[in-house]
Design a protein around this motif. Sequence first.
Motif, PDB file in Angstrom:
ATOM      1  N   ALA A 112       1.743   7.379   0.744  1.00 47.85           N
ATOM      2  CA  ALA A 112       2.688   7.745   1.796  1.00 47.85           C
ATOM      3  C   ALA A 112       3.267   6.443   2.340  1.00 47.85           C
ATOM      4  O   ALA A 112       2.601   5.704   3.052  1.00 47.85           O
ATOM      5  N   LYS A 113       4.521   6.167   1.948  1.00 49.02           N
ATOM      6  CA  LYS A 113       5.120   4.855   2.205  1.00 49.02           C
ATOM      7  C   LYS A 113       6.599   5.009   2.533  1.00 49.02           C
ATOM      8  O   LYS A 113       7.248   5.949   2.065  1.00 49.02           O
ATOM      9  N   THR A 114       7.141   4.088   3.307  1.00 47.07           N
ATOM     10  CA  THR A 114       8.575   4.126   3.573  1.00 47.07           C
ATOM     11  C   THR A 114       9.368   4.152   2.270  1.00 47.07           C
ATOM     12  O   THR A 114       9.023   3.472   1.301  1.00 47.07           O
ATOM     13  N   GLN A 115      10.453   4.925   2.279  1.00 47.72           N
ATOM     14  CA  GLN A 115      11.317   4.999   1.108  1.00 47.72           C
ATOM     15  C   GLN A 115      12.349   3.886   1.064  1.00 47.72           C
ATOM     16  O   GLN A 115      13.043   3.702   0.064  1.00 47.72           O
ATOM     17  N   TYR A 116      12.471   3.116   2.161  1.00 46.43           N
ATOM     18  CA  TYR A 116      13.573   2.165   2.293  1.00 46.43           C
ATOM     19  C   TYR A 116      13.274   0.768   1.777  1.00 46.43           C
ATOM     20  O   TYR A 116      14.100  -0.130   1.895  1.00 46.43           O
ATOM     21  N   VAL A 162       0.510   4.167   4.306  1.00 47.41           N
ATOM     22  CA  VAL A 162       0.868   2.749   4.278  1.00 47.41           C
ATOM     23  C   VAL A 162       1.577   2.373   5.571  1.00 47.41           C
ATOM     24  O   VAL A 162       2.566   3.004   5.966  1.00 47.41           O
ATOM     25  N   GLY A 163       1.087   1.346   6.230  1.00 49.31           N
ATOM     26  CA  GLY A 163       1.725   0.841   7.448  1.00 49.31           C
ATOM     27  C   GLY A 163       1.820   1.898   8.529  1.00 49.31           C
ATOM     28  O   GLY A 163       0.844   2.577   8.846  1.00 49.31           O
ATOM     29  N   THR A 164       3.014   2.074   9.080  1.00 49.32           N
ATOM     30  CA  THR A 164       3.216   3.013  10.198  1.00 49.32           C
ATOM     31  C   THR A 164       3.788   4.349   9.730  1.00 49.32           C
ATOM     32  O   THR A 164       4.285   5.120  10.542  1.00 49.32           O
TER      33      THR A 164
END
Length: 522
Positions: free
Chosen positions: A452-456, A491-493
């Motif tokens: 689960a990670k930002t797509q950007y 992942v991260g926030t």
Amino acid sequence: KVLLSVVDELQGSSDGYYVVVGGITPTPLGEGKSTTTVGLCQALVKSYDQVVTCLRQPSQGPTFGIKGGAAGGGYSQVIPMDEFNLHMTGDIHAITAANNLLAAAIDTKAKRFARLDIDPESITWRRVMDVNDRFLRKISIGEGPDEKGMVRETGFDISVASEIMAVLALTTSLSDMRERLGKMVVGNSRAGEPVTADDLGVGGALTVLMKDAINPTLMQTLEGTPVLVHAGPFANIAHGNSSVVADKIALKLVGPGGFVVTEAGFGADIGTEKFMNIKCRYSGLTPQCAIIVATIRALKMHGEPLDRAYTTENVALVEAGCINLARHVANTKAYGVNVVVAVNMFSTDTEAELNAVRDAALAAGAFDAVVCTHHAHGGKGAVDLGLAVQRACENVNQPLKFLYPLDIGIKDKIEAIAKSYGASGVEYSELAEKQIEMYTKQGFSGLPICMAKTQYSFSHNAASKGAPSGFMLPIRDVRASIGAGFIYPLVGTMSTMPGLPTRPCFYEIDLDTATGKVIGLS
């Protein structure tokens, strides 16, 4: 609705070619991945009678939030567009009902049934709804006078992040769905044993709520190409692909020499990666070709430009941004498929810029790179892309290769994926370490990983464009979707409940009360 019995009726038939469409790392300017998927199929059907498009059902979160609908655009879209983007046949509503029935069962059993001895602190199952609402990310329940002593913190996810959505997308039959729904782990007993939906006695009821949702929905493109719409997990917070059963039905229907084109969500680092390592593992299907969609405007953004550079020629900036495309090509080619780059052309693009992208794609190892105008011209604007895809499918000469084996540890698999992002290492929070240890002890370490990670960005930092490298990837939590069949690190926030933007799409949406037509839906 298309019944699953179609697969049984066509059991003796051979499959057609299998093509997945991914993209470069997305930007707010858009890459046109759904539009390209539809345009390609409209082009292929001009030469091959047997072509089926397989797409996810859009969530109402993006439809009313920041992104809008997902039917494609211009002369390459699914119709009727408003039905496609809204309730359609109610599959997402069925998922919402089933998910929240299980949530209610958990809290009821935790209060009244000592046999399971559920540890309230271990409950991972959250309620869901299919709209963006950041204020429901963290809530307190059990505040009523009849629930004294049962107060606990929890939260809402968006419906398409529910494990039940992932089960729907990865299941292969009604009996398989029943088994997967029953195996979903919602928390642990105080003794540390996993508690499942079947332990709560609710697995059968969940299957009843989902019995119609398991059947894909048949729609069409503007040019009459058939589209199977089914399931809708996001690629950033879930595995981001349409259903296995829709793809299997489509492959049997088109038969040898036909084409099934399916779309993987967001950039190839998350959507295509999960297509290969999760979806193909469970389906047993092997793609012959993977497409990466790019636009000149988006590549310029990965080169970090001035605003006006989006619409004026700047070959150097395009070349700088192609570092993002090159990494996606190299990563995707490593799976053993032929990679075709589709450049979704805009009127402001110049020949020099288009040639720069083609050169960069071929240098990175792409089988071909083709300029497309399907938004403006429909299928005839993607004929060259169709020919390239045909050649790519006919000339594949390697078996499907996964990024990691399943028999290594959870951390080893996470780190293999992180390496593909360009990370130099992985940092685990104390909670993540604890969860990994627990899932390993419970016997779940052999499952694939769904990041689960930002797509950007390739990294955890959405502002980091291009192809960042040398960063440490932070894992703040690790959860398990045992019924669906994967471990998912956060992942991260990264949040599993999106929020509304400053100006949501719903401002533009209304109903013409004279005609009954929806207006402003994009």
